[in-house]
Enzyme design. Sequence first.
Site, PDB file in Angstrom:
ATOM      1  N   HIS A 113       0.820  -1.129   0.119  1.00 13.72           N
ATOM      2  CA  HIS A 113      -0.061  -0.127  -0.221  1.00 13.72           C
ATOM      3  C   HIS A 113       0.924   1.190  -0.128  1.00 13.72           C
ATOM      4  O   HIS A 113       2.178   1.325   0.573  1.00 13.72           O
ATOM      5  CB  HIS A 113      -0.995   0.082   1.207  1.00 13.72           C
ATOM      6  CG  HIS A 113      -1.591  -1.139   1.490  1.00 13.72           C
ATOM      7  ND1 HIS A 113      -3.185  -1.036   0.772  1.00 13.72           N
ATOM      8  CD2 HIS A 113      -1.746  -2.314   2.148  1.00 13.72           C
ATOM      9  CE1 HIS A 113      -3.470  -2.254   0.998  1.00 13.72           C
ATOM     10  NE2 HIS A 113      -2.755  -3.282   1.656  1.00 13.72           N
ATOM     11  N   ARG A 178      19.691  -9.393   6.465  1.00 16.33           N
ATOM     12  CA  ARG A 178      21.004  -9.070   5.839  1.00 16.33           C
ATOM     13  C   ARG A 178      21.757 -10.369   6.048  1.00 16.33           C
ATOM     14  O   ARG A 178      21.673 -11.422   6.718  1.00 16.33           O
ATOM     15  CB  ARG A 178      21.977  -7.946   6.870  1.00 16.33           C
ATOM     16  CG  ARG A 178      22.339  -8.387   8.053  1.00 16.33           C
ATOM     17  CD  ARG A 178      22.862  -7.261   8.939  1.00 16.33           C
ATOM     18  NE  ARG A 178      23.545  -7.517  10.189  1.00 16.33           N
ATOM     19  CZ  ARG A 178      23.156  -8.038  11.021  1.00 16.33           C
ATOM     20  NH1 ARG A 178      21.938  -8.308  11.351  1.00 16.33           N
ATOM     21  NH2 ARG A 178      23.995  -8.449  12.129  1.00 16.33           N
ATOM     22  N   ARG A 181      26.767 -14.700   6.304  1.00 14.74           N
ATOM     23  CA  ARG A 181      27.840 -15.259   5.739  1.00 14.74           C
ATOM     24  C   ARG A 181      27.303 -16.326   4.518  1.00 14.74           C
ATOM     25  O   ARG A 181      26.287 -16.545   4.223  1.00 14.74           O
ATOM     26  CB  ARG A 181      28.579 -16.124   6.795  1.00 14.74           C
ATOM     27  CG  ARG A 181      27.968 -17.529   7.113  1.00 14.74           C
ATOM     28  CD  ARG A 181      28.765 -18.381   8.054  1.00 14.74           C
ATOM     29  NE  ARG A 181      28.048 -19.590   8.694  1.00 14.74           N
ATOM     30  CZ  ARG A 181      27.943 -20.635   8.051  1.00 14.74           C
ATOM     31  NH1 ARG A 181      28.489 -20.753   6.937  1.00 14.74           N
ATOM     32  NH2 ARG A 181      27.549 -21.804   8.674  1.00 14.74           N
TER      33      ARG A 181
END
Length: 202
Positions: A113, A178, A181
Amino acid sequence: MNQKERMLAGLPYRANQDGLPEEQLKNKQKIYDYNACRPDETAKMALLLTEILGKCGKNVVILPPFRCDYGKHIEIGDNVFINYNCVILDVARVTVGDNTMFGPNVCLAAAGHPVHPLSRRSGYEYGAPVTIGKDVWLGAGVIVNPGVSIGDGSVIGAGSVVTKDVPPGVIAAGSPCRVLRAITEEDRACYYKNKRFDVSDF
């Protein structure tokens, strides 16, 4: 261009027009039947999945309850396991590759939205495709945002919110998610962290 065409083109659209509510209702009825199946009604569940999904590969298991908007915009490959309480908002195409696993409470949200409240109040929304590669593992409670792709072989840690693309072959986690490794050949011998397999058929 009507609202359904706009939705499929990734443009702002209103979901309450041009047959879209009727399509959602039809799918919700099939989803209701799927979620109401007894645990031993595996053949019935498999048949319903082929009617709900746009593409359903071989050996696909989705443990109920399961929810999705349209169903037909979802493509699932072979040997996919999806744990309890999965939600897929498929106003755009959602693709799940072969040999992929979802933990419980995973949400793939191809719907969004506008950020500004007045624009949001207008009733316009949008969709952007979500792509989950082959051999991916999404841990429990992972949320994948619109327009995100996750590369083959990657693992997403439990509770992560994936707002950007994740490359193949990595472990990623967090909110926002994120990369932590790369997955290496050394990981092959371990089943959990540094705990090594005590069997030879893995």
